[in-house]
Design a protein around this motif. Structure first.
Motif, PDB file in Angstrom:
ATOM      1  N   ASP A 461       0.822  -1.217   0.000  1.00 30.94           N
ATOM      2  CA  ASP A 461       0.000   0.000   0.000  1.00 30.94           C
ATOM      3  C   ASP A 461       0.850   1.260   0.000  1.00 30.94           C
ATOM      4  O   ASP A 461       0.377   2.333   0.384  1.00 30.94           O
ATOM      5  CB  ASP A 461      -0.935   0.015   1.209  1.00 30.94           C
ATOM      6  N   CYS A 462       2.089   1.167  -0.420  1.00 28.70           N
ATOM      7  CA  CYS A 462       2.991   2.325  -0.392  1.00 28.70           C
ATOM      8  C   CYS A 462       2.671   3.240  -1.579  1.00 28.70           C
ATOM      9  O   CYS A 462       2.932   2.889  -2.733  1.00 28.70           O
ATOM     10  CB  CYS A 462       4.449   1.878  -0.429  1.00 28.70           C
ATOM     11  N   ILE A 463       2.115   4.410  -1.293  1.00 28.98           N
ATOM     12  CA  ILE A 463       1.753   5.402  -2.302  1.00 28.98           C
ATOM     13  C   ILE A 463       2.560   6.667  -2.036  1.00 28.98           C
ATOM     14  O   ILE A 463       2.652   7.131  -0.903  1.00 28.98           O
ATOM     15  CB  ILE A 463       0.238   5.720  -2.279  1.00 28.98           C
ATOM     16  N   LEU A 464       3.137   7.239  -3.094  1.00 25.52           N
ATOM     17  CA  LEU A 464       3.926   8.471  -2.977  1.00 25.52           C
ATOM     18  C   LEU A 464       3.457   9.449  -4.041  1.00 25.52           C
ATOM     19  O   LEU A 464       3.295   9.077  -5.203  1.00 25.52           O
ATOM     20  CB  LEU A 464       5.418   8.179  -3.165  1.00 25.52           C
ATOM     21  N   ARG A 465       3.239  10.684  -3.633  1.00 26.69           N
ATOM     22  CA  ARG A 465       2.883  11.711  -4.616  1.00 26.69           C
ATOM     23  C   ARG A 465       4.174  12.325  -5.159  1.00 26.69           C
ATOM     24  O   ARG A 465       4.859  13.080  -4.469  1.00 26.69           O
ATOM     25  CB  ARG A 465       2.007  12.781  -3.978  1.00 26.69           C
ATOM     26  N   THR A 466       4.518  11.980  -6.385  1.00 26.54           N
ATOM     27  CA  THR A 466       5.762  12.447  -6.998  1.00 26.54           C
ATOM     28  C   THR A 466       5.645  12.296  -8.505  1.00 26.54           C
ATOM     29  O   THR A 466       4.570  11.947  -9.029  1.00 26.54           O
ATOM     30  CB  THR A 466       6.966  11.644  -6.441  1.00 26.54           C
ATOM     31  N   ASP A 467       6.740  12.523  -9.208  1.00 24.59           N
ATOM     32  CA  ASP A 467       6.774  12.336 -10.658  1.00 24.59           C
ATOM     33  C   ASP A 467       7.159  10.886 -10.932  1.00 24.59           C
ATOM     34  O   ASP A 467       8.256  10.461 -10.603  1.00 24.59           O
ATOM     35  CB  ASP A 467       7.796  13.298 -11.274  1.00 24.59           C
ATOM     36  N   ARG A 468       6.250  10.120 -11.567  1.00 23.44           N
ATOM     37  CA  ARG A 468       6.499   8.699 -11.760  1.00 23.44           C
ATOM     38  C   ARG A 468       7.696   8.441 -12.675  1.00 23.44           C
ATOM     39  O   ARG A 468       8.505   7.548 -12.422  1.00 23.44           O
ATOM     40  CB  ARG A 468       5.260   8.006 -12.346  1.00 23.44           C
ATOM     41  N   MET A 498       7.704   6.890   5.228  1.00 23.55           N
ATOM     42  CA  MET A 498       8.000   7.872   6.276  1.00 23.55           C
ATOM     43  C   MET A 498       6.825   8.845   6.371  1.00 23.55           C
ATOM     44  O   MET A 498       6.003   8.924   5.459  1.00 23.55           O
ATOM     45  CB  MET A 498       9.285   8.635   5.942  1.00 23.55           C
ATOM     46  N   PRO A 499       6.734   9.611   7.476  1.00 22.56           N
ATOM     47  CA  PRO A 499       5.606  10.553   7.608  1.00 22.56           C
ATOM     48  C   PRO A 499       5.515  11.543   6.456  1.00 22.56           C
ATOM     49  O   PRO A 499       4.422  11.927   6.053  1.00 22.56           O
ATOM     50  CB  PRO A 499       5.908  11.270   8.935  1.00 22.56           C
ATOM     51  N   SER A 500       6.663  11.957   5.897  1.00 23.29           N
ATOM     52  CA  SER A 500       6.643  12.967   4.839  1.00 23.29           C
ATOM     53  C   SER A 500       6.942  12.406   3.459  1.00 23.29           C
ATOM     54  O   SER A 500       7.025  13.156   2.495  1.00 23.29           O
ATOM     55  CB  SER A 500       7.677  14.063   5.159  1.00 23.29           C
ATOM     56  N   PHE A 569      22.974   2.529  -1.424  1.00 18.59           N
ATOM     57  CA  PHE A 569      22.500   3.857  -1.801  1.00 18.59           C
ATOM     58  C   PHE A 569      21.142   4.084  -1.133  1.00 18.59           C
ATOM     59  O   PHE A 569      20.224   3.263  -1.272  1.00 18.59           O
ATOM     60  CB  PHE A 569      22.355   3.979  -3.316  1.00 18.59           C
ATOM     61  N   THR A 570      21.012   5.189  -0.391  1.00 13.07           N
ATOM     62  CA  THR A 570      19.780   5.524   0.315  1.00 13.07           C
ATOM     63  C   THR A 570      19.212   6.811  -0.261  1.00 13.07           C
ATOM     64  O   THR A 570      19.896   7.836  -0.305  1.00 13.07           O
ATOM     65  CB  THR A 570      20.039   5.700   1.825  1.00 13.07           C
ATOM     66  N   VAL A 571      17.957   6.749  -0.695  1.00 13.03           N
ATOM     67  CA  VAL A 571      17.271   7.903  -1.273  1.00 13.03           C
ATOM     68  C   VAL A 571      16.025   8.203  -0.446  1.00 13.03           C
ATOM     69  O   VAL A 571      15.226   7.305  -0.181  1.00 13.03           O
ATOM     70  CB  VAL A 571      16.866   7.643  -2.740  1.00 13.03           C
ATOM     71  N   GLU A 572      15.888   9.457  -0.016  1.00  9.62           N
ATOM     72  CA  GLU A 572      14.685   9.913   0.678  1.00  9.62           C
ATOM     73  C   GLU A 572      13.969  10.930  -0.187  1.00  9.62           C
ATOM     74  O   GLU A 572      14.558  11.925  -0.601  1.00  9.62           O
ATOM     75  CB  GLU A 572      15.039  10.519   2.036  1.00  9.62           C
ATOM     76  N   LEU A 573      12.682  10.663  -0.472  1.00 10.51           N
ATOM     77  CA  LEU A 573      11.884  11.548  -1.315  1.00 10.51           C
ATOM     78  C   LEU A 573      10.641  11.993  -0.559  1.00 10.51           C
ATOM     79  O   LEU A 573       9.953  11.167   0.045  1.00 10.51           O
ATOM     80  CB  LEU A 573      11.457  10.835  -2.608  1.00 10.51           C
ATOM     81  N   PRO A 574      10.330  13.309  -0.583  1.00  6.65           N
ATOM     82  CA  PRO A 574       9.106  13.784   0.067  1.00  6.65           C
ATOM     83  C   PRO A 574       7.903  13.581  -0.836  1.00  6.65           C
ATOM     84  O   PRO A 574       8.036  13.407  -2.061  1.00  6.65           O
ATOM     85  CB  PRO A 574       9.395  15.268   0.282  1.00  6.65           C
ATOM     86  N   SER A 575       6.739  13.618  -0.244  1.00  7.46           N
ATOM     87  CA  SER A 575       5.509  13.569  -1.019  1.00  7.46           C
ATOM     88  C   SER A 575       5.176  14.988  -1.449  1.00  7.46           C
ATOM     89  O   SER A 575       4.960  15.874  -0.611  1.00  7.46           O
ATOM     90  CB  SER A 575       4.374  12.983  -0.173  1.00  7.46           C
ATOM     91  N   LEU A 576       5.176  15.238  -2.763  1.00 12.92           N
ATOM     92  CA  LEU A 576       4.980  16.587  -3.286  1.00 12.92           C
ATOM     93  C   LEU A 576       3.512  16.975  -3.247  1.00 12.92           C
ATOM     94  O   LEU A 576       2.620  16.124  -3.298  1.00 12.92           O
ATOM     95  CB  LEU A 576       5.502  16.674  -4.718  1.00 12.92           C
TER      96      LEU A 576
END
Length: 596
Positions: A461-468, A498-500, A569-576
């Motif tokens: 159920d991992c959903i992220l608002r970003t550029d696919r 993550m929360p963000s 390699f660790t990448v952290e991306l926020p939900s835009l």
């Protein structure tokens, strides 16, 4: 744009402390102008440092900056330039771009977008629309706390004037970029310092009476010191290159230095007793009414001389001497400053023109180069199905070479698009498990040929608002490297909500990265193994492009590697967020982006 120049000045903000998304951005200025400065990864500077920089004038998203090639810190005492007081109207323009400024205004509106939070300011008491923005990127949100201000609040902001707009035409968007939370302050009411000053003044009356008795015995000594002080002031006034005139409230010149007399083409003795307004306006293009403005006002004009005209700045001040008020007018030669301003404006215009040329060239290359490559690989696949050995192996080599050339071309075009600022971010709801599955499937043949094991740990159920598209390219580049540099063993792909936003890790048991190469890991066209005898093929653009796409999405990337044991390699991306969207707004009804 593209010119290599050398500049010198003081650092107005420590590296990475501006509120903008770019981590390596700082600002440099001298007494005439300022410019944003993009430093190499291994360089570290602090506020107040004196720098000599050689670099290339560039432009990104409307911001004129200097991409540093060589940076030298001058061994001198650190000193931060004094912020220039501006109004909202005067700050919103090219004249002060790159300079440290202090602006007072009223919050006309506030909000958030996909990059961070912002306040729009207008001049206090003005009814005109807001003209300048205080923007804080997501990565700096906790450090500045814009939520402490409300619409209508009167605030004072100290920071660097610039622009960083992701949408064309990049010419009319201006913002002030604070450096720390103390650069944002609400104003109004009686200051604590004012109360303290009143208390000191009240107590000072008693102390003054006691001191007066003591000073009676030192009148002659103080008189002599005052005489010497006046003589020193006279020598200083005569030594300066600025024209200086002392005048009374009616404008009558009481004294003037030799520099002013030379500027206006008259003898110094002939100036005394004349009206200052008459003297200066007869030699310059200044409006006489401007000399009657309040103390501290500055006026720019053209001063006529025998050898031509020079740009000057006229400034008035008031000095209290005993019970008398003496007015001081300074006339400064600002020729050098005007040259710098014109040079920066010219570089900015050239940068905008080259950016447009880049965009047109990229569009032409996509069509003119990718179309024949696609035809070559397509016909190679058809030949493979219809011919027998050994010709089928030749067709296979043609197909593989065509795909390799297509991947190289795509990487170069993507890098050029990112650098020119024409790569748009299309934020939408993305199912991260689907993206991870598509990336792994793309490299399934190579994984099987090497006998590797790929372990995926991704919540369904991992959903992220970003550029696919950008998310796919980031994961594809990292997994492609992990598979390329791992001959035997395992690759892990882990996604943690993550929360963000999300945290993604790609770990392998491959060859690892030498510590000496770590500082160059994200530089374009850099590879640990180089030359004709290199062990692995590739352009060296994958990680550099990945880093820029992560920055474009407002995230961060880190690497941990041991030579001979593997890399992580660790990448952290926020939900835009959508433009003008509230942080609490729901996008549950928006469809999830699917694989095209």
């Amino acid at each position: 744009m593209g010119d290599t120049v050398a500049v010198a000045g003081r650092v107005t903000v420590s590296q990475g402390r501006l509120a903008v998304p770019v981590p390596d951005l700082t600002a440099l200025q001298d007494s005439t102008a300022g410019i944003h400065l993009l430093l190499p990864n291994e360089t570290s500077v602090a506020r107040g440092d004196s720098l000599r920089v050689r670099g290339v004038v560039d432009q990104a998203y409307g911001l004129t900056r200097l991409d540093a090639l060589d940076v030298r810190v001058v061994d001198t005492r650190a000193r931060t330039p004094t912020p220039r007081p501006l109004t909202v109207n005067t700050a919103a323009g090219e004249q002060h771009e790159g300079r440290l400024a202090r602006i007072r205004g009223r919050v006309a509106s506030k909000g958030v977008n996909r990059g961070g939070e912002y306040l729009r300011l207008q001049d206090r008491g003005a009814s005109a629309p807001a003209q300048i923005t205080v923007f804080v990127a997501n990565r700096h949100g906790e450090r500045f706390r814009l939520d402490r201000f409300d619409e209508g609040d009167a605030i004072e902001v100290t920071g660097v004037v610039g622009q960083y707009d992701y949408e064309a035409p990049y010419t009319d968007y201006y913002q002030i970029e604070p450096r720390a939370s103390e650069d944002l302050a609400q104003i109004g009411g009686v200051s604590t310092y004012l109360w303290a000053a009143l208390m000191v003044i009240g107590g000072g009356g008693l102390i003054a009476g006691i001191v007066a008795i003591v000073l009676r015995t030192a009148v002659r000594r103080r008189t002599q010191e005052l005489t010497e002080s006046r003589a020193r002031f006279r020598r200083l006034a005569e030594a300066t290159f600025e024209g200086i005139a002392l005048h009374d409230s009616d404008g009558t010149i009481l004294d003037a230095n030799a520099a002013l007399a030379e500027m206006v083409g008259s003898e110094r003795e002939a100036l005394i007793g004349r009206d200052l307004t008459e003297v200066l306006t007869s030699a310059s293009t200044a409006d006489p009414s401007q000399f009657r403005e309040e103390s501290g006002a500055t006026v720019e004009a053209e001063l006529s001389r025998a050898d031509g005209t020079i740009p000057v700045q006229l400034e008035r001040r008031e000095v209290t001497v005993g019970t008398d008020t003496v007015h001081v007018c300074a006339v400064r030669d600002i020729s050098k400053r005007k040259e710098w301003e014109n040079e920066i404006l010219r570089a900015k215009r050239e940068a905008e023109e080259v950016a447009q040329l880049k965009s047109n060239l990229l569009n032409n290359m996509r069509h003119e180069l990718r179309t024949p490559i696609t035809n070559i690989t397509g016909y190679a696949e058809v030949i493979m199905e219809e011919v027998d050995a050994p010709h089928d192996s030749f067709a296979e080599q043609i197909r593989q070479s065509g795909r390799r050339l297509s991947d190289t071309l795509q990487a170069v075009l993507d890098m050029a698009q990112v650098e020119s600022g024409t790569l748009d971010v299309d934020a939408q709801r993305v199912a991260v498990p689907d993206v991870v599955r598509d990336v792994v499937d793309r490299h399934a043949q190579t994984i099987d040929e090497k006998g590797l094991t790929v372990d995926r740990t991704v919540p369904d159920d991992c959903i992220l608002r970003t550029d696919r598209t950008l998310l796919y390219r980031i994961l594809n580049n990292l997994l492609e490297n992990a598979v390329k540099f791992t001959e035997t063993g395992q690759v892990w792909v882990t996604v943690e909500p993550m929360p963000s936003g999300v945290r993604m890790r790609i770990r392998d048991t491959g060859v690892g990265i030498d510590p000496s190469f770590r500082p160059h890991l994200f530089e374009p066209f850099k590879q640990e193994s180089e030359g004709v005898a290199r062990e692995y093929e590739g352009t060296g653009l994958g990680l550099a492009l990945t880093k820029r796409m992560v920055d474009l999405l407002g995230g961060g990337i880190e690497v941990d590697s041991t030579k001979g044991e593997g890399s992580v390699f660790t990448v952290e991306l926020p939900s835009l967020l959508r433009a003008e969207e509230s942080p609490v707004a729901s996008d549950a009804d928006e469809p999830v982006a699917q694989t095209p």
